[in-house]
Scaffold this active site. Structure first.
Site, short mmCIF file in Angstrom:
data_model
loop_
_atom_site.label_atom_id
_atom_site.label_comp_id
_atom_site.label_asym_id
_atom_site.label_seq_id
_atom_site.Cartn_x
_atom_site.Cartn_y
_atom_site.Cartn_z
N ASP A 18 -11.71 53.28 9.68
CA ASP A 18 -12.04 52.06 8.94
C ASP A 18 -10.73 51.39 8.56
O ASP A 18 -10.02 51.86 7.68
CB ASP A 18 -12.86 52.40 7.69
N SER A 77 -16.22 50.10 19.45
CA SER A 77 -17.66 50.35 19.51
C SER A 77 -18.47 49.09 19.80
O SER A 77 -19.70 49.15 19.90
CB SER A 77 -18.15 50.99 18.21
N SER A 78 -17.80 47.93 19.92
CA SER A 78 -18.53 46.70 20.23
C SER A 78 -17.59 45.67 20.86
O SER A 78 -16.37 45.82 20.83
CB SER A 78 -19.16 46.10 18.95
N ASN A 124 -7.17 46.15 18.08
CA ASN A 124 -8.20 45.19 18.48
C ASN A 124 -9.21 44.87 17.38
O ASN A 124 -9.73 43.75 17.31
CB ASN A 124 -8.95 45.75 19.70
N TYR A 165 -9.87 31.39 -2.14
CA TYR A 165 -10.32 31.85 -0.82
C TYR A 165 -11.03 30.79 0.00
O TYR A 165 -11.92 30.10 -0.47
CB TYR A 165 -11.24 33.04 -1.01
#
Length: 318
Positions: free
Chosen positions: A95, A45-46, A122, A197
């Site tokens: 998702d 979608s992008s 992707n 993290y």
């Protein structure tokens, strides 16, 4: 345009000149007829996912867009069909950060009773603040690697059946990044996926995982004698919304992009090349950059690390 570029063995390079009437993604698929093929493109979608879906549809491929935002996905489909009235495009919710969503997507896809020739993994997130996925796993690792690992695992049987019935080689394409070189010193932090993290190192770890996944999958498919290849690639440094979590870097990239970064149509070229070009037939377990075979770092070619990641990933999805 791309300032520093040269053609590789494939005859294609990182850029197309301003004089060319087509984007590089179109150029590398020029003359290819994908009629009868079906492809899933995640994150369609992008960005380069949209351009990949558009160019595959332009070549006659039936494209199934796996998207998190259905509204945005439908807008992309509408634009593609407006440009290419004959395009066959479906939009389905996916998702990658949720294993339940991946399982729902694959179940709905299999209910459509479509063949599956090409799977393009992707979709991705980049250098986001620390978050856990729906399944309690660090978001970049969950979205960029684990969701695609599960997706591929479930759809593999459909791809095997398609390859057998059609006698056409199946292709699995993992969109990685040169960012794999930014992974933690040990490569994959198996015991510390959710700990200590660092957003850039964690992104590198997830992109390293994309290459290792493709390599181990290629090895398994070859041992099984299945006519399906698995490869990974670096699309190029591109101005997309991936840097939205780093406003300073995003600003610099936007300002300098036209001089040193690829456009989105150029960025989709290597994906389209690996997915469709006849020259890539039988090539598996390789890494591509600028529509040519390239060499990733030593961690990415570590077969023991690849096997360990495979086993680790299996333990997480079951």
């Amino acid at each position: 345009m791309w300032l520093f570029s040269r053609e590789g063995a494939s005859g294609f390079s990182a850029y197309s000149t301003a004089e060319q009437a087509y984007s590089t993604a179109e150029q590398v698929t020029q003359g290819i007829d994908g009629t009868g093929l079906t492809a899933i493109v995640t994150g369609a979608s992008s960005g380069i996912g949209t351009e990949t879906a558009r160019v595959l549809a332009l070549r006659g491929v039936h494209v199934v867009m796996g998207v998190r935002n259905l509204g945005a996905g439908r807008d992309v489909k509408e634009a593609i069909v407006k440009e290419i009235p004959s395009a066959k495009v479906d939009v389905m919710e996916l998702d990658l950060s949720s294993m339940a969503s991946v399982r729902k997507f694959t179940s709905e896809f299999n209910d459509m009773d479509l063949p599956l020739n090409i799977l393009i993994n992707n979709a991705g997130v980049m250098a986001c603040p620390f978050m856990l996925s729906h399944d309690g796993i660090e978001l970049q690792f969950a979205t960029n690697h684990l969701g695609h690992f599960l997706l591929t695992d479930i759809l593999l049987e459909t791809m095997k059946n398609t390859a057998l019935k059609s006698n056409i080689e199946g292709r699995i394409v993992n969109v990685s990044s040169e960012g794999h070189k930014l992974a933690y010193r040990e490569g994959i932090r198996f015991d510390k996926i959710n700990d200590e993290y660092n957003s850039i190192f964690a992104y590198g770890q997830s992109k390293l995982a994309n290459i290792l996944h493709a390599n181990e999958l290629a090895k398994c498919l070859k041992e099984e004698g299945v006519e399906i290849t698995a490869n990974s690639l670096h699309p190029g440094a591109i101005v997309t919304n991936l840097l939205r979590h780093h406003s300073f870097l995003n600003g610099i990239a936007t300002m300098l992009g036209k001089y040193v970064l690829k456009s989105i149509p150029q960025g989709a070229a290597t994906t389209c090349y690996v997915a469709l070009r006849p020259q890539v037939k039988g090539v598996s377990g390789k890494y591509f950059r600028d529509s040519n075979a390239a060499t990733p770092n030593s961690q990415a070619t570590d077969s023991e690390l690849a096997k360990k990641l495979w086993d680790f990933s299996v333990s997480l999805i079951h």
